[in-house]
Design a protein around this motif. Structure first.
Motif, PDB file in Angstrom:
ATOM      1  N   TRP A 111       0.768  -1.160  -0.141  1.00  0.00           N
ATOM      2  CA  TRP A 111       0.160  -0.084   0.019  1.00  0.00           C
ATOM      3  C   TRP A 111       0.988   1.133   0.019  1.00  0.00           C
ATOM      4  O   TRP A 111       0.348   2.295  -0.087  1.00  0.00           O
ATOM      5  N   PHE A 112       2.007   1.293   0.039  1.00  0.00           N
ATOM      6  CA  PHE A 112       2.974   2.398   0.234  1.00  0.00           C
ATOM      7  C   PHE A 112       2.972   3.122  -0.834  1.00  0.00           C
ATOM      8  O   PHE A 112       2.591   2.880  -2.296  1.00  0.00           O
ATOM      9  N   PRO A 113       2.716   4.445  -0.794  1.00  0.00           N
ATOM     10  CA  PRO A 113       2.137   5.409  -1.982  1.00  0.00           C
ATOM     11  C   PRO A 113       3.203   5.664  -3.103  1.00  0.00           C
ATOM     12  O   PRO A 113       3.006   5.866  -4.092  1.00  0.00           O
ATOM     13  N   ILE A 114       4.550   5.180  -2.852  1.00  0.00           N
ATOM     14  CA  ILE A 114       5.505   5.232  -4.009  1.00  0.00           C
ATOM     15  C   ILE A 114       6.284   3.821  -3.721  1.00  0.00           C
ATOM     16  O   ILE A 114       6.881   3.304  -2.781  1.00  0.00           O
ATOM     17  N   LEU A 115       6.723   3.065  -5.234  1.00  0.00           N
ATOM     18  CA  LEU A 115       7.228   1.819  -5.095  1.00  0.00           C
ATOM     19  C   LEU A 115       6.829   0.812  -4.071  1.00  0.00           C
ATOM     20  O   LEU A 115       7.506   0.194  -3.479  1.00  0.00           O
ATOM     21  N   GLY A 116       5.575   0.733  -4.019  1.00  0.00           N
ATOM     22  CA  GLY A 116       4.904  -0.024  -3.053  1.00  0.00           C
ATOM     23  C   GLY A 116       5.257  -1.450  -3.235  1.00  0.00           C
ATOM     24  O   GLY A 116       4.961  -2.093  -4.439  1.00  0.00           O
ATOM     25  N   GLY A 117       5.500  -2.400  -2.191  1.00  0.00           N
ATOM     26  CA  GLY A 117       5.851  -3.824  -2.678  1.00  0.00           C
ATOM     27  C   GLY A 117       7.175  -4.184  -3.031  1.00  0.00           C
ATOM     28  O   GLY A 117       7.616  -5.259  -3.124  1.00  0.00           O
ATOM     29  N   ARG A 118       7.904  -3.123  -3.352  1.00  0.00           N
ATOM     30  CA  ARG A 118       9.441  -3.364  -3.912  1.00  0.00           C
ATOM     31  C   ARG A 118      10.296  -3.205  -2.755  1.00  0.00           C
ATOM     32  O   ARG A 118      10.024  -2.523  -1.623  1.00  0.00           O
TER      33      ARG A 118
END
Length: 340
Positions: A111-118
């Motif tokens: 759910w992170f607003p930038i580069l989520g899941g990376r």
């Protein structure tokens, strides 16, 4: 100091879009500090207040960062409504960052607003160890404080020499002769009157700036002794200075670090060492004031370095002034000059 400008002045690592900074509150309300630095725009600055026992072990550094991000999920999710390319996360704590500032990988939540899941590689850097100020003329440099301190010290030194000369001007004669070596001979009373007149013409102490070549200022003449001397030669002069000032032997002042770097090879008494530290501190302040006045000619330095240097020098100047003002009898006469 404008913390937001300080953060914006920290250079980004190449190709980085996320970075994490640590900011010690230094007695300021963390909530107020967060409000002051919060910034939405192409470069987002998002402050998060550390309220739990994290970042204690270096082995758990990135795991703690992931946990902190989860604790502030709502604040990060709000950023999805913002168009931005870079994100600075500022961890605000009451304590300093005591762990090594090494780069490590951390897996960002989906759910992170930038580069989520990376998985990204980040490191937690202290703001004041990383940030750079305008060259040596920012608030942390404390130039006005140095100016006022130098004016007060010079006034105290002149008053003490005058009190000693009233008892026995031969005690001051040797010092005056050295200071006036390249000038026409002058009596002790004439030299001291010149120094007093110079001080009386200073309208704003916090703007005072001695020059190493001034022939009317006692402090300028003391600074000049450093500019033309080796550490050992300056130490030899300090012996004359300590004798002329009837400088007390009972109080040893902790020297500024700059003076430690220029420690002489000769042995000095407590009084002589204090005077040696003193003239080196006057010279250090003089050079810093010159650098601030010509800031464009010098590079920037980490804010923590500029501030630590300023605090160290300011502490010594204050201690030196107190010893001059609170010292004992003048040539065992019991007459001590009154100095404010």
């Amino acid at each position: 100091m404008n913390i937001k400008n300080l953060i914006n002045g920290i250079p980004w690592e190449e190709d980085a879009s996320i970075r994490v900074l640590w900011l010690k509150a230094e007695g300021i309300s963390r909530t107020q500090l967060a409000s002051d630095i919060n910034n939405y725009g192409e470069h987002v600055i998002l402050p998060v207040i550390l309220r739990s026992a994290l970042f204690i072990s270096s082995n758990a550094l990135m795991a703690d960062l992931a946990k902190l991000i989860s604790q502030h999920e709502e604040a990060f999710l709000a950023l999805k409504e913002v168009q931005f390319t870079r994100l600075t996360i500022v961890i605000i704590s009451n304590d300093s960052l005591s762990l090594p500032q090494a780069s490590s990988p951390v897996c960002l939540p989906q759910w992170f607003p930038i580069l989520g899941g990376r998985e990204v590689t980040v490191r937690i850097s202290d703001v004041f160890d990383t940030a750079e100020l305008e060259p040596l003329n920012g608030e942390s440099a404390r130039i006005e404080q140095f100016a006022k301190s130098l004016f007060e010290i010079e006034s105290a030194l002149v008053a003490r020499l005058e009190a000693i000369a009233e008892v026995d001007d031969r005690a001051v004669r040797s010092l005056i002769d050295i200071l006036n070596k390249d000038e026409a001979a002058a009596s002790v009373s004439t030299a001291l009157a010149t120094y007093k007149l110079h001080l009386s013409e200073v309208q704003v102490p916090r703007a005072y700036r001695p020059g190493a070549k001034s022939k009317k200022s006692l402090l300028s003449k003391l600074i000049y002794q450093v500019t033309k001397s080796s550490p050992d030669t300056a130490a030899a002069f300090s012996k004359k200075m300590a004798a002329a000032l009837d400088y007390p032997q009972s109080i040893q002042i902790k020297p500024p670090l700059f003076a430690v770097m220029l420690r002489p090879s000769v042995t000095l008494t407590v009084a002589e060492a204090n005077c040696h530290f003193g003239i080196l501190a006057f010279y250090q302040a003089y050079q810093l004031m010159n650098a601030a006045a010509h800031a464009g000619e010098y590079p920037s330095y980490p804010a923590s370095l500029v501030l630590a240097n300023a605090k160290d020098l300011a502490r010594f100047l204050s201690d030196f002034f107190k010893v001059i003002c609170d010292s004992g009898s003048v040539l065992e006469s019991g007459k001590v000059p009154e100095m404010s």
